[in-house]
Design a protein around this motif. Structure first.
Motif, PDB file in Angstrom:
ATOM      1  N   SER A  22       1.092  -1.349   0.074  1.00 30.48           N
ATOM      2  CA  SER A  22       0.000   0.114  -0.263  1.00 30.48           C
ATOM      3  C   SER A  22       0.894   1.136   0.225  1.00 30.48           C
ATOM      4  O   SER A  22       1.850   0.881   0.298  1.00 30.48           O
ATOM      5  N   ALA A  23       0.544   2.031  -0.419  1.00 32.93           N
ATOM      6  CA  ALA A  23       1.111   3.654  -0.641  1.00 32.93           C
ATOM      7  C   ALA A  23       0.708   3.832   0.421  1.00 32.93           C
ATOM      8  O   ALA A  23      -0.432   5.043   0.918  1.00 32.93           O
ATOM      9  N   GLY A  24       1.772   5.175   1.387  1.00 33.10           N
ATOM     10  CA  GLY A  24       1.267   5.654   2.582  1.00 33.10           C
ATOM     11  C   GLY A  24       0.840   4.394   3.661  1.00 33.10           C
ATOM     12  O   GLY A  24       0.963   2.823   3.383  1.00 33.10           O
ATOM     13  N   THR A  25       0.397   5.039   4.315  1.00 29.52           N
ATOM     14  CA  THR A  25      -0.084   4.260   5.743  1.00 29.52           C
ATOM     15  C   THR A  25      -1.557   5.403   6.176  1.00 29.52           C
ATOM     16  O   THR A  25      -1.432   6.619   5.347  1.00 29.52           O
ATOM     17  N   ALA A  26      -2.238   4.734   7.151  1.00 26.09           N
ATOM     18  CA  ALA A  26      -3.342   5.302   7.581  1.00 26.09           C
ATOM     19  C   ALA A  26      -3.067   6.614   8.592  1.00 26.09           C
ATOM     20  O   ALA A  26      -3.645   7.485   8.103  1.00 26.09           O
ATOM     21  N   ARG A  27      -1.703   6.336   8.884  1.00 25.26           N
ATOM     22  CA  ARG A  27      -1.558   8.153   9.833  1.00 25.26           C
ATOM     23  C   ARG A  27      -1.462   8.929   8.610  1.00 25.26           C
ATOM     24  O   ARG A  27      -1.543  10.322   8.731  1.00 25.26           O
ATOM     25  N   GLY A  28      -0.404   8.964   7.880  1.00 26.53           N
ATOM     26  CA  GLY A  28      -0.326   9.256   5.941  1.00 26.53           C
ATOM     27  C   GLY A  28      -1.333  10.424   5.494  1.00 26.53           C
ATOM     28  O   GLY A  28      -1.235  11.072   4.980  1.00 26.53           O
ATOM     29  N   SER A  29      -2.497   9.302   5.450  1.00 23.51           N
ATOM     30  CA  SER A  29      -3.301   9.691   5.206  1.00 23.51           C
ATOM     31  C   SER A  29      -4.353  10.367   5.637  1.00 23.51           C
ATOM     32  O   SER A  29      -4.945  11.267   5.306  1.00 23.51           O
TER      33      SER A  29
END
Length: 403
Positions: A22-29
């Motif tokens: 997955s591109a990025g993480t939940a925190r990044g979103s």
């Protein structure tokens, strides 16, 4: 075409493309969504101030903020403060066209948010917008990568009528519920998706349309084979729960379970072929002065742009692969819903509020975000869209009709 990305999950089919990280993480979103949301809030405050500059008299900050409560907000305010009984009569059933969930949320928030109900409405809409941006970034990042996710948020908030995502209207709430529902479907969380769809159908009638991508995505993840179905297929039965609850209430209170449908006659709405509203609106443009056609231009332009983007989701260089067809499928259903119920034949055309409702068609903005990797297209869209948004927001804040 850029490589598609998707998170691997227990329901992934062997015929699907190989899963990538997955591109990025939940925190990044959360960070990306919150940053975009903060920019939206700053933009709204600046436009509120500039709108006031057109008025000859000074105003308090409460009056400035209260200017966001225009037009249809009046119906949601009545639902929030006094309920449907305050306005409903057998001769005037207009309020029955407004679904209850947004008004109920405003009522609950009004208990803790100081000031008039419009303040609570703005808080509800703003929080829903924050959630919608975070979930949109998460969904698009998982499927297409983080750069596309960032562009998806940008093209959405730049759209000329995106100020309705901040205004005390249910636009941001239905957007949040729809995006989160599709995200849950893509990861096989059927009961979560069912609950979200139920809430969506209690917010607007278009929430019922989530049953179509729900059914398709369940079939796809189970190989289109009935023998592979599990008991969780029953989750699709939750989709109409919000509408059914509203119908049960109006049946008990007013003796009409279909009040939400019958009330549309007060607004001149009826079912017709999608070409009827589009062609009649075009005739309105050709036969009435542009000075009374601003909303007509916005509505028609928004519908045609969204329709074009949805078509490009199926054909052309940006078309989506089969395993992602749930996205354009929900978009097509939403688009048909908007154009198939024309309103009164007024100077503003037969597509009332269409430029506001297209904000719900988030798959069109996903496709636009993919196209925006072409730099000159991105710049042209953002510059023109933000310019128009500034003008129409100021017009709205000064009592002008937009959608």
């Amino acid at each position: 075409m850029a490589a598609e990305r998707r998170r691997s999950h227990p329901h992934a089919r062997a015929t699907d493309p190989p899963a990538e990280p997955s591109a990025g993480t939940a925190r990044g979103s959360v960070v990306a969504g919150a940053a975009t949301w903060l920019l939206c809030m700053c933009n709204a405050m600046l436009l509120t101030y500039f709108a006031h500059l057109l008025k000859p008299t000074p105003a308090s900050w409460k009056e400035l903020v209260g200017a966001w409560g225009q037009w249809d907000w009046g119906f949601y305010r009545i639902i929030a403060t006094d309920g449907y009984d305050r306005m409903y009569t057998p001769q005037d059933t207009r309020i029955g066209a407004f679904f209850p969930l947004y008004g109920l949320l405003v009522r609950w928030f009004d208990w803790v948010v100081p000031g008039p109900p419009v303040f609570a409405g703005l808080v509800v809409s703003s929080l829903a917008l924050l959630g919608a941006l975070v979930m949109l970034h998460r969904l698009v990042g998982r499927e297409f990568g983080e750069p596309t996710a960032n562009r998806a948020m940008a093209v959405l908030v730049a759209f000329p009528t995106a100020f309705f995502l901040v205004a005390p209207y249910p636009s941001s709430l239905i957007l949040f519920l729809s995006v989160t529902c599709i995200s849950a479907l893509r990861t096989g969380h059927w009961w979560v998706a069912g609950v979200l769809a139920a809430l969506a159908s209690g917010t607007r009638a278009s929430g019922m349309l989530l049953a179509v991508p729900f059914a398709y995505e369940y079939l796809r993840q189970h190989g289109f084979e009935l023998r592979r179905f599990r008991w969780d297929v029953l989750a699709i039965g939750l989709v109409p729960a919000g509408l059914v609850a509203f119908a049960a209430y109006t049946r008990h209170a007013y003796g009409d379970a279909l009040l939400f449908s019958h009330a549309q006659a007060n607004w001149g709405r009826h079912f017709a072929g999608p070409w009827v509203s589009i062609l009649d609106t075009m005739r309105g443009l050709a036969t009435t002065p542009i000075s009374v056609n601003q909303a007509n231009v916005l509505n028609l332009g928004a519908v045609l742009l969204a329709g074009t983007l949805l078509v490009l989701s199926f054909v052309g260089p940006w078309r989506l692969p089969r395993h992602l067809l749930a996205l354009p499928l929900v978009g097509v259903m939403q688009w048909l819903f908007i154009v198939s119920f024309p309103g009164f034949p007024e100077p503003t055309g037969r597509l009332p509020s269409a430029s506001r409702h297209v904000l719900e068609i988030f798959p069109a903005f996903v496709l636009l975000a993919r196209m925006a990797q072409v730099r000159y297209l991105a710049r042209a869209y953002l510059c023109s869209a933000f310019t128009v948004q500034g003008a129409v927001t100021i017009h709205y804040l000064n009592g002008g009709w937009i959608a």
